[in-house]
Scaffold this motif. Structure first.
Motif, short mmCIF file in Angstrom:
data_model
loop_
_atom_site.label_atom_id
_atom_site.label_comp_id
_atom_site.label_asym_id
_atom_site.label_seq_id
_atom_site.Cartn_x
_atom_site.Cartn_y
_atom_site.Cartn_z
N TYR A 141 23.00 -12.92 30.19
CA TYR A 141 23.47 -13.52 28.93
C TYR A 141 22.52 -14.65 28.51
O TYR A 141 22.05 -14.68 27.36
CB TYR A 141 24.90 -14.05 29.11
N LEU A 142 22.19 -15.53 29.44
CA LEU A 142 21.33 -16.66 29.10
C LEU A 142 19.90 -16.22 28.81
O LEU A 142 19.16 -16.93 28.12
CB LEU A 142 21.34 -17.69 30.24
N ALA A 143 19.51 -15.07 29.30
CA ALA A 143 18.16 -14.54 29.04
C ALA A 143 18.13 -13.70 27.77
O ALA A 143 17.14 -13.02 27.49
CB ALA A 143 17.67 -13.72 30.24
N GLY A 144 19.23 -13.73 27.02
CA GLY A 144 19.24 -13.11 25.69
C GLY A 144 19.41 -11.61 25.67
O GLY A 144 19.14 -10.96 24.66
N LEU A 145 19.92 -11.04 26.79
CA LEU A 145 19.99 -9.57 26.84
C LEU A 145 21.27 -9.00 26.23
O LEU A 145 21.33 -7.80 25.94
CB LEU A 145 19.82 -9.08 28.28
N GLY A 146 22.31 -9.82 26.04
CA GLY A 146 23.53 -9.26 25.48
C GLY A 146 24.64 -10.29 25.36
O GLY A 146 24.40 -11.48 25.53
N THR A 147 25.85 -9.79 25.07
CA THR A 147 27.03 -10.67 24.95
C THR A 147 28.16 -10.08 25.79
O THR A 147 28.18 -8.87 26.05
CB THR A 147 27.49 -10.82 23.48
N PHE A 148 29.11 -10.92 26.20
CA PHE A 148 30.20 -10.46 27.07
C PHE A 148 31.21 -9.60 26.31
O PHE A 148 31.45 -9.83 25.12
CB PHE A 148 30.92 -11.65 27.70
N GLY A 149 31.78 -8.64 27.00
CA GLY A 149 32.80 -7.78 26.41
C GLY A 149 34.15 -8.01 27.07
O GLY A 149 34.24 -8.67 28.11
N LEU A 154 28.44 -7.50 30.64
CA LEU A 154 27.52 -7.90 29.58
C LEU A 154 27.13 -6.64 28.80
O LEU A 154 26.63 -5.67 29.37
CB LEU A 154 26.27 -8.59 30.14
N LEU A 155 27.40 -6.66 27.50
CA LEU A 155 27.07 -5.53 26.65
C LEU A 155 25.70 -5.77 26.03
O LEU A 155 25.40 -6.87 25.57
CB LEU A 155 28.10 -5.36 25.52
N THR A 156 24.88 -4.72 26.01
CA THR A 156 23.54 -4.83 25.42
C THR A 156 23.47 -3.86 24.23
O THR A 156 24.17 -2.84 24.23
CB THR A 156 22.47 -4.42 26.46
N GLY A 182 26.58 -13.85 18.01
CA GLY A 182 27.47 -12.79 17.53
C GLY A 182 28.18 -12.14 18.70
O GLY A 182 28.14 -12.63 19.83
N GLU A 183 28.83 -11.03 18.43
CA GLU A 183 29.63 -10.37 19.45
C GLU A 183 29.41 -8.87 19.35
O GLU A 183 29.65 -8.28 18.30
CB GLU A 183 31.11 -10.69 19.21
N LEU A 184 28.96 -8.26 20.43
CA LEU A 184 28.76 -6.81 20.41
C LEU A 184 30.08 -6.07 20.66
O LEU A 184 30.28 -4.96 20.19
CB LEU A 184 27.73 -6.39 21.46
N CYS A 185 30.97 -6.71 21.41
CA CYS A 185 32.25 -6.08 21.75
C CYS A 185 33.08 -5.90 20.48
O CYS A 185 33.22 -6.84 19.68
CB CYS A 185 33.00 -6.95 22.75
N THR A 186 33.64 -4.71 20.29
CA THR A 186 34.45 -4.45 19.10
C THR A 186 35.93 -4.74 19.36
O THR A 186 36.75 -4.59 18.47
CB THR A 186 34.32 -2.98 18.66
N ARG A 187 36.26 -5.10 20.59
CA ARG A 187 37.64 -5.33 21.03
C ARG A 187 38.53 -4.13 20.73
O ARG A 187 39.68 -4.27 20.31
CB ARG A 187 38.20 -6.60 20.39
N CYS A 188 38.00 -2.94 20.95
CA CYS A 188 38.78 -1.72 20.74
C CYS A 188 39.83 -1.56 21.83
O CYS A 188 40.77 -0.78 21.68
CB CYS A 188 37.86 -0.50 20.70
N GLU A 204 41.02 -15.13 26.08
CA GLU A 204 40.15 -15.75 25.07
C GLU A 204 38.72 -15.31 25.31
O GLU A 204 38.20 -15.46 26.41
CB GLU A 204 40.23 -17.27 25.21
N TYR A 205 38.03 -14.83 24.28
CA TYR A 205 36.62 -14.48 24.41
C TYR A 205 35.84 -15.73 24.78
O TYR A 205 36.11 -16.79 24.23
CB TYR A 205 36.07 -13.94 23.09
N PRO A 206 34.87 -15.68 25.68
CA PRO A 206 34.44 -14.50 26.41
C PRO A 206 35.03 -14.42 27.81
O PRO A 206 34.51 -13.69 28.64
CB PRO A 206 32.92 -14.72 26.50
N ALA A 207 36.09 -15.20 28.06
CA ALA A 207 36.61 -15.25 29.42
C ALA A 207 37.78 -14.30 29.63
O ALA A 207 38.77 -14.65 30.22
CB ALA A 207 37.01 -16.68 29.76
#
Ligand code: B12
Length: 282
Positions: A141-149, A154-156, A182-188, A204-207
């Protein structure tokens, strides 16, 4: 006499060498984070101090995270020996590639170590102590590869959560990547609904809270049948360009045997081999 380990390249040239190395090693994802980012605590709960790069290697200045994908059609057979073997292969390649990158940096005069992709002796250890000494997810996450779902992964953009990570802690100061916004997770919530261990509870996102105990017990059961890890929460995730690559745009296909009979037959065929059934349907 020639002196070894003399640093000659500047930060940009080292970064270029890293990109070339990843290309040679068939590692498609790489990101870089300076160690100070861990101290900024971007959300809570955050990784405790001793789990941060300098808590493990005080000389570290940057963290390089690499990612290798898990092939979706193999994952789709999970739980199965097919996914288990794929997972083992990806793990082996991750550790080997990270070791080679760390060695290359050392040879360039920048001492570096790689953190193995997992870091626990067996699932039984996780019953008492459910965390490893370093989190690759947070590093990625800190290396910019994605966001938490919601699935705690970690979603990329390229592979959704179907990518495994390993980190290299280096003394080199390197040009960093920006943290993804932003957020890649669509919370489907497919991951939560599909989890056979009911281990994902919405928070609560992202926890988003994962019941690690339930997930671990489920995996212990699968391991005794040679068909761990589970992986269902990453299989059903709709995020990732790999779904188009493998022509699987419908993440709902796993519960639709009527619409995808060939696929369901193929998955059942694979599941029927190589693992112990123990009276279970798969
Ligand atoms: C232990 C572990 C498991 C356990 C426990 C699961 C769990 N939810 O943690 C088991 C074996 C069950 C498991 C299952 C899976 N795993 Co796993 N797992 C790990 C492992 C080895 C360690 C995770 C960890 O402990 N991190 C360290 C702690 C600090 O981070 P954390 O647990 O996220 O902690 C958070 C909070 O709990 C809190 N916290 C934690 N400790 C503490 C302590 C204190 C005092 C406080 C206040 C807070 C706090 O702070 C953190 C911030 O949110 C990592 C590899 C690694 N070393 O990173 C892979 C890893 C996370 N797993 C991975 C995967 C893919 C899976 C599975 C899909 C199985 C599979 N391979 O197919 C499932 C998914 C389960 C899920 N939805 O979470 C990948 C994730 C890749 C990605 N794209 O994100 C990883 C990174 C492996 C890898 N090298 O790529 N996993």
């Amino acid at each position: 006499m020639t002196a070894h380990f003399v640093p000659v390249l500047g930060p940009d040239a080292i970064r270029e060498a890293l990109e070339r190395k990843c290309g040679h090693l068939d590692v498609p994802l790489m990101g870089i984070a300076p160690v100070e980012r861990w101290d900024e605590e971007p959300f809570r709960p955050w990784v405790p101090g001793e789990f941060r790069p300098r808590g493990i290697y005080p000389e570290a200045r940057s963290v390089i995270v690499i990612g290798i994908p898990v092939e979706l059609p193999a994952l789709e057979t999970s739980p199965s020996i097919f996914y288990r073997e794929t997972y083992n292969t990806v793990n082996r390649l991750l550790d080997d590639s990270a070791y080679r990158i760390a060695t290359m940096l050392g040879e360039m005069g920048h001492p570096s170590i790689f953190v193995p992709r997992d870091g626990y002796g067996g699932l039984d250890v996780l019953r008492d102590r459910p965390t490893a000494f370093f989190s690759h997810r947070h590093a990625a996450y800190l290396a910019g590869l994605g966001t938490f779902g919601v699935n705690n992964m970690l979603l990329t953009p390229r592979y959704g959560p179907r990518v495994r990570f390993t980190s290299i802690l280096t003394t080199a100061e390197l040009p960093p990547d920006p943290v993804m916004t932003g957020e890649l997770c669509t919370r489907c919530m497919r991951c939560a609904r599909s989890c056979p261990a009911e281990a994902i509870e919405e928070g609560e996102y992202p926890a988003t809270l994962t019941r690690k105990d339930r997930c671990t017990e489920h995996n212990i059961g699968l391991a005794s049948r040679y068909i761990s890890p589970c992986g269902i929460c990453i299989k059903v995730c709709p995020v990732g360009e790999d779904r188009d690559l493998y022509q699987r745009p419908d993440a709902g296909m796993y519960s639709r045997a009527d619409r995808y009979p060939e696929h369901h037959r193929a998955w059942e065929h694979v599941r029927a081999h190589g693992g112990r059934r123990d009276g279970k349907s798969f």
